[in-house]
Write a protein that holds these residues in place. Structure first.
Motif, PDB file in Angstrom:
ATOM      1  N   LEU A 293      -6.381   7.565  -3.715  1.00 28.14           N
ATOM      2  CA  LEU A 293      -5.762   6.282  -3.380  1.00 28.14           C
ATOM      3  C   LEU A 293      -6.782   5.348  -2.734  1.00 28.14           C
ATOM      4  O   LEU A 293      -6.843   4.158  -3.061  1.00 28.14           O
ATOM      5  CB  LEU A 293      -4.589   6.511  -2.417  1.00 28.14           C
ATOM      6  CG  LEU A 293      -3.940   5.270  -1.814  1.00 28.14           C
ATOM      7  CD1 LEU A 293      -3.131   4.523  -2.868  1.00 28.14           C
ATOM      8  CD2 LEU A 293      -3.037   5.649  -0.632  1.00 28.14           C
ATOM      9  N   SER A 294      -7.595   5.893  -1.840  1.00 27.89           N
ATOM     10  CA  SER A 294      -8.556   5.078  -1.106  1.00 27.89           C
ATOM     11  C   SER A 294      -9.716   4.616  -1.973  1.00 27.89           C
ATOM     12  O   SER A 294     -10.513   3.771  -1.537  1.00 27.89           O
ATOM     13  CB  SER A 294      -9.096   5.848   0.108  1.00 27.89           C
ATOM     14  OG  SER A 294      -9.687   7.075  -0.289  1.00 27.89           O
TER      15      SER A 294
ATOM     16  N   ALA B  52       0.829  -1.204   0.000  1.00 23.61           N
ATOM     17  CA  ALA B  52       0.000   0.000   0.000  1.00 23.61           C
ATOM     18  C   ALA B  52       0.867   1.259   0.000  1.00 23.61           C
ATOM     19  O   ALA B  52       0.547   2.258  -0.651  1.00 23.61           O
ATOM     20  CB  ALA B  52      -0.923  -0.007   1.218  1.00 23.61           C
TER      21      ALA B  52
ATOM     22  N   TYR C 212      -7.162   2.150  -5.300  1.00 22.42           N
ATOM     23  CA  TYR C 212      -6.440   0.946  -4.866  1.00 22.42           C
ATOM     24  C   TYR C 212      -7.379  -0.224  -4.579  1.00 22.42           C
ATOM     25  O   TYR C 212      -7.124  -1.341  -5.053  1.00 22.42           O
ATOM     26  CB  TYR C 212      -5.586   1.275  -3.642  1.00 22.42           C
ATOM     27  CG  TYR C 212      -4.634   0.174  -3.233  1.00 22.42           C
ATOM     28  CD1 TYR C 212      -3.312   0.162  -3.673  1.00 22.42           C
ATOM     29  CD2 TYR C 212      -5.041  -0.865  -2.396  1.00 22.42           C
ATOM     30  CE1 TYR C 212      -2.434  -0.847  -3.299  1.00 22.42           C
ATOM     31  CE2 TYR C 212      -4.180  -1.870  -2.021  1.00 22.42           C
ATOM     32  CZ  TYR C 212      -2.876  -1.858  -2.471  1.00 22.42           C
ATOM     33  OH  TYR C 212      -2.011  -2.862  -2.100  1.00 22.42           O
TER      34      TYR C 212
ATOM     35  N   ALA D 298      -4.264   0.939   2.460  1.00 24.81           N
ATOM     36  CA  ALA D 298      -4.346   1.996   1.458  1.00 24.81           C
ATOM     37  C   ALA D 298      -5.476   2.968   1.778  1.00 24.81           C
ATOM     38  O   ALA D 298      -5.323   4.199   1.631  1.00 24.81           O
ATOM     39  CB  ALA D 298      -4.555   1.388   0.066  1.00 24.81           C
TER      40      ALA D 298
ATOM     41  N   GLY E 262      -4.834   6.880   2.589  1.00 25.24           N
ATOM     42  CA  GLY E 262      -5.525   7.926   1.842  1.00 25.24           C
ATOM     43  C   GLY E 262      -6.289   8.872   2.749  1.00 25.24           C
ATOM     44  O   GLY E 262      -6.300  10.092   2.539  1.00 25.24           O
TER      45      GLY E 262
ATOM     46  N   TYR F  43      -4.615   6.980 -10.793  1.00 26.60           N
ATOM     47  CA  TYR F  43      -4.244   7.858  -9.688  1.00 26.60           C
ATOM     48  C   TYR F  43      -4.274   9.330 -10.086  1.00 26.60           C
ATOM     49  O   TYR F  43      -4.427  10.206  -9.227  1.00 26.60           O
ATOM     50  CB  TYR F  43      -2.859   7.480  -9.157  1.00 26.60           C
ATOM     51  CG  TYR F  43      -2.854   6.249  -8.284  1.00 26.60           C
ATOM     52  CD1 TYR F  43      -3.903   5.995  -7.407  1.00 26.60           C
ATOM     53  CD2 TYR F  43      -1.805   5.332  -8.315  1.00 26.60           C
ATOM     54  CE1 TYR F  43      -3.907   4.863  -6.609  1.00 26.60           C
ATOM     55  CE2 TYR F  43      -1.803   4.208  -7.514  1.00 26.60           C
ATOM     56  CZ  TYR F  43      -2.858   3.975  -6.662  1.00 26.60           C
ATOM     57  OH  TYR F  43      -2.863   2.850  -5.861  1.00 26.60           O
TER      58      TYR F  43
ATOM     59  N   ARG G  26      -7.023  -3.487  -6.797  1.00 31.79           N
ATOM     60  CA  ARG G  26      -6.511  -4.654  -6.077  1.00 31.79           C
ATOM     61  C   ARG G  26      -7.587  -5.726  -5.901  1.00 31.79           C
ATOM     62  O   ARG G  26      -7.316  -6.919  -5.993  1.00 31.79           O
ATOM     63  CB  ARG G  26      -5.996  -4.209  -4.698  1.00 31.79           C
ATOM     64  CG  ARG G  26      -5.308  -5.291  -3.893  1.00 31.79           C
ATOM     65  CD  ARG G  26      -3.929  -5.551  -4.412  1.00 31.79           C
ATOM     66  NE  ARG G  26      -3.230  -6.555  -3.604  1.00 31.79           N
ATOM     67  CZ  ARG G  26      -2.084  -7.090  -3.949  1.00 31.79           C
ATOM     68  NH1 ARG G  26      -1.516  -6.759  -5.099  1.00 31.79           N
ATOM     69  NH2 ARG G  26      -1.484  -7.979  -3.189  1.00 31.79           N
TER      70      ARG G  26
ATOM     71  N   SER H 254      -3.680  -5.117   2.637  1.00 32.72           N
ATOM     72  CA  SER H 254      -3.106  -3.917   2.013  1.00 32.72           C
ATOM     73  C   SER H 254      -4.199  -2.960   1.561  1.00 32.72           C
ATOM     74  O   SER H 254      -3.987  -1.744   1.524  1.00 32.72           O
ATOM     75  CB  SER H 254      -2.226  -4.309   0.826  1.00 32.72           C
ATOM     76  OG  SER H 254      -2.985  -4.964  -0.175  1.00 32.72           O
TER      77      SER H 254
ATOM     78  N   ASN I   5       2.308   2.272  -3.455  1.00 35.22           N
ATOM     79  CA  ASN I   5       1.247   2.891  -4.248  1.00 35.22           C
ATOM     80  C   ASN I   5       0.986   4.324  -3.791  1.00 35.22           C
ATOM     81  O   ASN I   5       0.754   5.216  -4.614  1.00 35.22           O
ATOM     82  CB  ASN I   5      -0.035   2.063  -4.145  1.00 35.22           C
ATOM     83  CG  ASN I   5      -0.083   0.915  -5.132  1.00 35.22           C
ATOM     84  OD1 ASN I   5      -0.702   1.002  -6.188  1.00 35.22           O
ATOM     85  ND2 ASN I   5       0.603  -0.169  -4.805  1.00 35.22           N
ATOM     86  N   ALA I   6       1.018   4.534  -2.475  1.00 36.58           N
ATOM     87  CA  ALA I   6       0.812   5.887  -1.951  1.00 36.58           C
ATOM     88  C   ALA I   6       1.937   6.824  -2.395  1.00 36.58           C
ATOM     89  O   ALA I   6       1.693   7.983  -2.734  1.00 36.58           O
ATOM     90  CB  ALA I   6       0.738   5.847  -0.425  1.00 36.58           C
TER      91      ALA I   6
END
Length: 278
Positions: free
Chosen positions: A85-86, A17, A89, A246, A250, A80, A93, A242, A20-21
């Protein structure tokens, strides 16, 4: 599973996570992804070169996986650029194991149990609720096809890696060479597509991107190690926490809006993945 293995797997989920952030930090998402990809090459070589060569028949799988990673990263960058992100992701995922499960049910010999069908249903509900939130919360609807495109690419390279690792004779070396192929293909593709201007010039961007690359490899390496000392299905299920990491990053770090539906969708997605993998 011992408490230390449990904590290691949860750490791997957090690292996934986290990288990705980190891609969302800074003005250029694609620039950050290029730096991450460049750093993947020496990391992969450092792991692969001391080990025995992989089976030559595995190289087509390595190249195919590297090409698929290019589309995975490209879709992820576009997603993105258009969403939180929240939001992105969990969609990207969570939809990937759903696609793999459905593909396996129709085209592979793997048997699907009743509990796994229930997990697929939970996944579908969670993804639908997360996607619906885009429309109800006034976010850009353009993130949905890119997030789902990233999920489709993830599902594809998951299947490729599963088959390629079996052919290679050494799963660790196989993953390392995929890292090298992925880094080279994405970097070359980005330079051809967008030119040299896509490469960030400031040192901070390189530090953040390189750390993201290390976090990415750490997430994979810890998970692979854990699968050697604990049940694979349990490790695979725990990795999907994860998604919750994430969502929390976020919300707490980027100040993204947290709604009841978003939180519920994330929990449903995690629950669905866990049920399908146990």
């Amino acid at each position: 599973m011992s408490i230390w293995v449990l904590l290691a797997v949860l750490g791997a989920a957090f690292l996934h996570a986290l990288w990705n952030a980190l891609i969302k930090v800074g003005a250029s998402r694609v620039g950050a992804m290029v730096i991450l990809s460049v750093a993947e090459v020496p990391i992969g070589l450092a792991v692969a070169l001391p080990r025995a060569p992989i089976n030559p028949e595995a190289w087509p799988w390595v190249i195919a996986a590297g090409c698929t990673h290019f589309f995975y990263k490209t879709f992820l960058v576009f997603a993105y650029d258009r969403g939180d992100l929240s939001r992105v992701y969990p969609l990207a995922r969570g939809a990937a194991p759903l696609a793999v499960a459905l593909f396996g049910a129709f085209f592979l010999d793997d048997a699907i149990t009743g509990a796994q069908y229930a997990g697929v249903a939970l996944l579908a509900c969670g993804i639908a609720l997360m996607a619906r939130g885009v429309f109800t919360d006034g976010e850009s609807r353009r993130l949905i096809p890119f997030a789902l495109g990233s999920a489709a690419a993830t599902a594809t390279y998951t299947l490729l890696d599963g088959l390629g690792a079996r052919v290679s004779g050494d799963a660790i070396s196989y993953v390392a060479w995929v890292f090298v192929a992925d880094g080279l293909i994405f970097t070359a593709g980005s330079l051809i597509w967008r030119g040299a201007g896509v490469v960030p010039r400031d040192a901070r961007a390189w530090a953040v991107g390189s750390f993201a690359s290390l976090a990415s490899y750490g997430a994979y390496a810890i998970s692979i190690w854990a699968m050697t000392v604990a049940p694979i299905a349990v490790v695979a299920a725990l990795r999907e926490t994860s998604i919750l990491f994430a969502v929390l990053i976020g919300w707490l770090v980027f100040g993204e809006r947290m709604t009841r539906d978003k939180a519920m969708a994330a929990v449903l997605i995690v629950g669905g993945v866990i049920v399908t993998r146990l």
